[in-house]
Design a protein around this motif. Structure first.
Motif, PDB file in Angstrom:
ATOM      1  N   ASN A 169       6.020   6.331   2.479  1.00 56.68           N
ATOM      2  CA  ASN A 169       6.227   5.683   3.746  1.00 56.68           C
ATOM      3  C   ASN A 169       5.092   6.458   4.588  1.00 56.68           C
ATOM      4  O   ASN A 169       5.419   7.476   5.228  1.00 56.68           O
ATOM      5  N   ARG A 170       4.006   5.657   4.807  1.00 53.06           N
ATOM      6  CA  ARG A 170       3.157   6.234   5.690  1.00 53.06           C
ATOM      7  C   ARG A 170       3.550   6.488   7.314  1.00 53.06           C
ATOM      8  O   ARG A 170       2.880   7.220   8.008  1.00 53.06           O
TER       9      ARG A 170
ATOM     10  N   ARG B 260       0.830  -1.143   0.082  1.00 53.12           N
ATOM     11  CA  ARG B 260       0.078   0.097  -0.024  1.00 53.12           C
ATOM     12  C   ARG B 260       0.806   1.336   0.028  1.00 53.12           C
ATOM     13  O   ARG B 260       0.761   2.190  -0.770  1.00 53.12           O
ATOM     14  N   ASP B 261       1.967   1.256   0.509  1.00 51.83           N
ATOM     15  CA  ASP B 261       2.878   2.263   0.733  1.00 51.83           C
ATOM     16  C   ASP B 261       3.544   2.660  -0.647  1.00 51.83           C
ATOM     17  O   ASP B 261       3.409   3.875  -1.247  1.00 51.83           O
TER      18      ASP B 261
ATOM     19  N   GLU C  74       7.855   9.780   3.984  1.00 52.71           N
ATOM     20  CA  GLU C  74       9.015   9.888   2.935  1.00 52.71           C
ATOM     21  C   GLU C  74       8.615   9.266   1.832  1.00 52.71           C
ATOM     22  O   GLU C  74       7.974   8.309   1.503  1.00 52.71           O
ATOM     23  N   LYS C  75       9.006   9.922   0.850  1.00 55.94           N
ATOM     24  CA  LYS C  75       8.771   9.173  -0.555  1.00 55.94           C
ATOM     25  C   LYS C  75       9.643   8.057  -0.867  1.00 55.94           C
ATOM     26  O   LYS C  75      10.817   8.070  -0.270  1.00 55.94           O
ATOM     27  N   ILE C  76       8.951   6.913  -1.296  1.00 53.55           N
ATOM     28  CA  ILE C  76       9.678   5.644  -1.385  1.00 53.55           C
ATOM     29  C   ILE C  76       9.867   5.172  -2.906  1.00 53.55           C
ATOM     30  O   ILE C  76       8.719   5.575  -3.696  1.00 53.55           O
TER      31      ILE C  76
END
Length: 220
Positions: A43-44, A36-37, A48-50
């Motif tokens: 990253n919930r 889902r992330d 941060e953007k992943i």
């Protein structure tokens, strides 16, 4: 490195379709929360953007029955239309490699005489390459760490370390706790076999003794 396809997270979500997150997790081996992330591209927990690694993309490719090469292109790892002559896997014999670290844009081969780094953009056939690793005795010991067990000569179970010499003074790698639990017995057998203690290990196992640990203690 090239930019990731805009809306890549939504694209992953569309590939999942009506499949539930837990079903996708079961098929891919990834956690449903991480999937889902990836769909949200963040990253919930940290906001941060992943971005998924090539290994993660391979798992999603298999789970969703979608072209691995296309996923790599959309994720920004590969340039669309690279000729096959530029995409062949490295020619370094896998048998000579101690372990491989896979980064987001490159792979690093570690041997007894040094390291060799390969740009990820050259690995259009990366899916086939991962299959070869398993056939050649490599095991995934962390998220992006593949170890050639035939070269491991000492196992420090307490520290979770694998050494490539019997005295444990040279190069080593640290393995993830879950992988250590999964492969503990396999590592013991492999180290016993490749250190010449295989017969002793099997004989003492039948009498309820851990001969490999005893032999390693004698070596120290």
């Amino acid at each position: 490195m090239m930019k990731q396809f805009e809306g890549f997270g939504k694209f992953l979500e569309s590939l999942r379709g009506k499949m539930s997150l837990r079903e996708a997790a079961n098929k891919s081996g990834l956690s449903h929360a991480y999937i889902r992330d990836l769909e949200l591209e963040r990253n919930r927990s940290t906001n941060e953007k992943i971005k998924p690694s090539p290994v993660t993309l391979k798992k999603l490719s298999d789970a969703y029955k979608f072209s691995y090469t296309d996923l790599m292109e959309k994720a920004g790892y590969l340039e669309k239309g690279i000729p096959d002559s530029q995409s062949a896997p490295p020619t370094l014999p896998l048998a000579d490699i101690l372990f491989i670290e896979i980064g987001s844009t490159e792979m690093t081969y570690h041997t007894r005489i040094g390291n060799r780094t390969i740009p990820m953009q050259s690995l259009l056939d990366f899916s086939h390459f991962l299959d070869q690793l398993e056939d050649q005795g490599f095991k995934k010991m962390d998220t992006d760490l593949f170890v050639n067990l035939s070269h491991v000569k000492k196992y420090d179970a307490q520290a979770g370390k694998l050494y490539f010499d019997p005295l444990g003074v040279s190069l080593s790698v640290t393995i993830a706790a879950l992988r250590q639990k999964k492969y503990h017995d396999l590592i013991l057998r492999s180290v016993a076999y490749h250190s010449g203690n295989d017969l002793e290990y099997h004989f003492e196992k039948s009498t309820g003794k851990d001969s490999l640990l005893a032999s390693l203690q004698r070596q120290n």
